[in-house]
Write a protein that holds these residues in place. Structure first.
Motif, PDB file in Angstrom:
ATOM      1  N   TYR A 231       0.648  -1.351   0.024  1.00  0.00           N
ATOM      2  CA  TYR A 231      -0.146   0.118   0.025  1.00  0.00           C
ATOM      3  C   TYR A 231       1.229   1.220   0.110  1.00  0.00           C
ATOM      4  CZ  TYR A 231      -3.400   3.821   1.216  1.00  0.00           C
ATOM      5  OH  TYR A 231      -3.889   4.664   1.472  1.00  0.00           O
ATOM      6  N   PRO A 232       0.559   2.423  -1.181  1.00  0.00           N
ATOM      7  CA  PRO A 232      -0.266   2.491  -1.689  1.00  0.00           C
ATOM      8  C   PRO A 232      -0.178   1.039  -3.738  1.00  0.00           C
ATOM      9  CG  PRO A 232       1.098   4.298  -2.170  1.00  0.00           C
ATOM     10  CD  PRO A 232       1.749   3.530  -0.574  1.00  0.00           C
ATOM     11  N   SER A 233      -0.820   0.947  -4.176  1.00  0.00           N
ATOM     12  CA  SER A 233      -0.278   0.400  -5.106  1.00  0.00           C
ATOM     13  C   SER A 233      -1.670  -0.830  -6.261  1.00  0.00           C
ATOM     14  CB  SER A 233       0.860  -1.248  -4.990  1.00  0.00           C
ATOM     15  OG  SER A 233      -0.530  -2.023  -4.431  1.00  0.00           O
ATOM     16  N   ALA A 234      -1.728  -0.563  -7.185  1.00  0.00           N
ATOM     17  CA  ALA A 234      -2.488  -0.675  -7.695  1.00  0.00           C
ATOM     18  C   ALA A 234      -2.501  -1.262  -8.990  1.00  0.00           C
ATOM     19  CB  ALA A 234      -3.378   0.396  -8.167  1.00  0.00           C
TER      20      ALA A 234
ATOM     21  N   SER B 114       4.281   4.849  -4.697  1.00  0.00           N
ATOM     22  CA  SER B 114       4.871   5.849  -4.213  1.00  0.00           C
ATOM     23  C   SER B 114       5.997   4.791  -3.610  1.00  0.00           C
ATOM     24  CB  SER B 114       4.467   6.050  -2.698  1.00  0.00           C
ATOM     25  OG  SER B 114       5.811   6.840  -1.837  1.00  0.00           O
TER      26      SER B 114
ATOM     27  N   TYR C  93       6.297   2.119   0.513  1.00  0.00           N
ATOM     28  CA  TYR C  93       5.050   1.557   0.670  1.00  0.00           C
ATOM     29  C   TYR C  93       5.241   0.507   2.427  1.00  0.00           C
ATOM     30  CZ  TYR C  93       7.729  -2.322  -0.613  1.00  0.00           C
ATOM     31  OH  TYR C  93       8.484  -3.321  -0.658  1.00  0.00           O
TER      32      TYR C  93
END
Length: 247
Positions: free
Chosen positions: A178-181, A240, A243
């Motif tokens: 986090y954050p990731s997608a 980012s 993470y």
């Protein structure tokens, strides 16, 4: 100088002759190029063993059957397409080398659903993660003091050792970054293995597998049937440089 040049020239000539001979030893007309269906009649027989039995490349069989991964063990009674023989069978391009380096999964999803023959080592390879991250969570086993025989609390795979076969149909909780997608979209799977899709679209074999957890392979699609619809993870990325690992 003349002697050295002569020796080098002779060696290069031998190497060229050997390479030429290797290319010409296979006569395509002598191959059995007919594909056929094979019903797996041996319990726990691997795709690699089937490939050896029929003198085919393991990746050629994998792609003919639209497999998730050639390391998934076929069930007893499953039907597989055995493709025609080729001069240069493919034993390598679909094989996952081993566990990765990430301590969390970039972009999710959260739960991994085990297939036949899975181990933590295989799962880590499909997700490009370390075995410790799958077994113990984002901190890894090295930071935990209450471990027994390499099994540590905290990760979804804590109940299993690295190369222990995990029963099919189990959910393994995976640490996420986090954050990731990732971008997710429906996809008609018509060619290759999951590794081909993961390499092309920027995800991992495991992530695509997690979006269609009960899919294993399809031989019907390559016999004129309907291509299996699956979920495709694309462009998985950290949002980012710093993470957090969400266990």
């Amino acid at each position: 100088m003349f002697l050295k040049t002569t020796i080098v020239t002779a060696l290069l000539g031998c190497l060229f002759a050997s390479a030429t001979e290797a290319r010409t030893t296979c006569n395509p007309h002598s191959l059995n190029t007919t594909s056929f269906n094979y019903v797996n009649d041996v319990a726990n027989q691997t795709v690699h063993e089937i490939a050896v039995k029929f003198n085919r490349g393991v990746c050629d069989i994998g792609r003919a059957n639209l497999m998730v991964d050639v390391s998934v063990v076929p069930n007893l009674g499953q039907t597989l397409i055995i493709p025609g023989q080729v001069c240069h069978p493919d034993w390598t391009t679909c094989v996952i080398d081993g566990p990765g380096t990430m301590d969390c999964l970039v972009g999710g999803p959260r739960l991994y659903y085990t297939l036949n023959g899975d181990t933590l080592w295989k799962i880590a390879g499909r997700l490009n993660m370390t075995v410790d991250a799958i077994k113990c969570g984002g901190d890894g086993c090295s930071s935990q003091t209450n471990c027994t025989d390499g099994i540590c609390p905290g990760g979804g795979g804590a109940a299993y050792s690295t190369n222990e076969t995990i029963p099919a149909g189990q959910f393994i909780k995976v640490p996420m970054c986090y954050p990731s997608a990732c971008e997710i979209e429906p996809y008609s799977f018509t060619q290759g293995v999951y590794k081909d899709l993961a390499d092309k679209y920027g995800s991992t074999v495991g992530q695509i597998q997690m979006l269609s957890p009960t899919y294993n392979y399809s031989y019907i699609a390559n016999e004129g049937g309907t291509a299996p619809p699956i979920g495709l993870a694309k462009n998985c990325r950290l949002l980012s440089s710093n993470y957090t690992v969400l266990d």
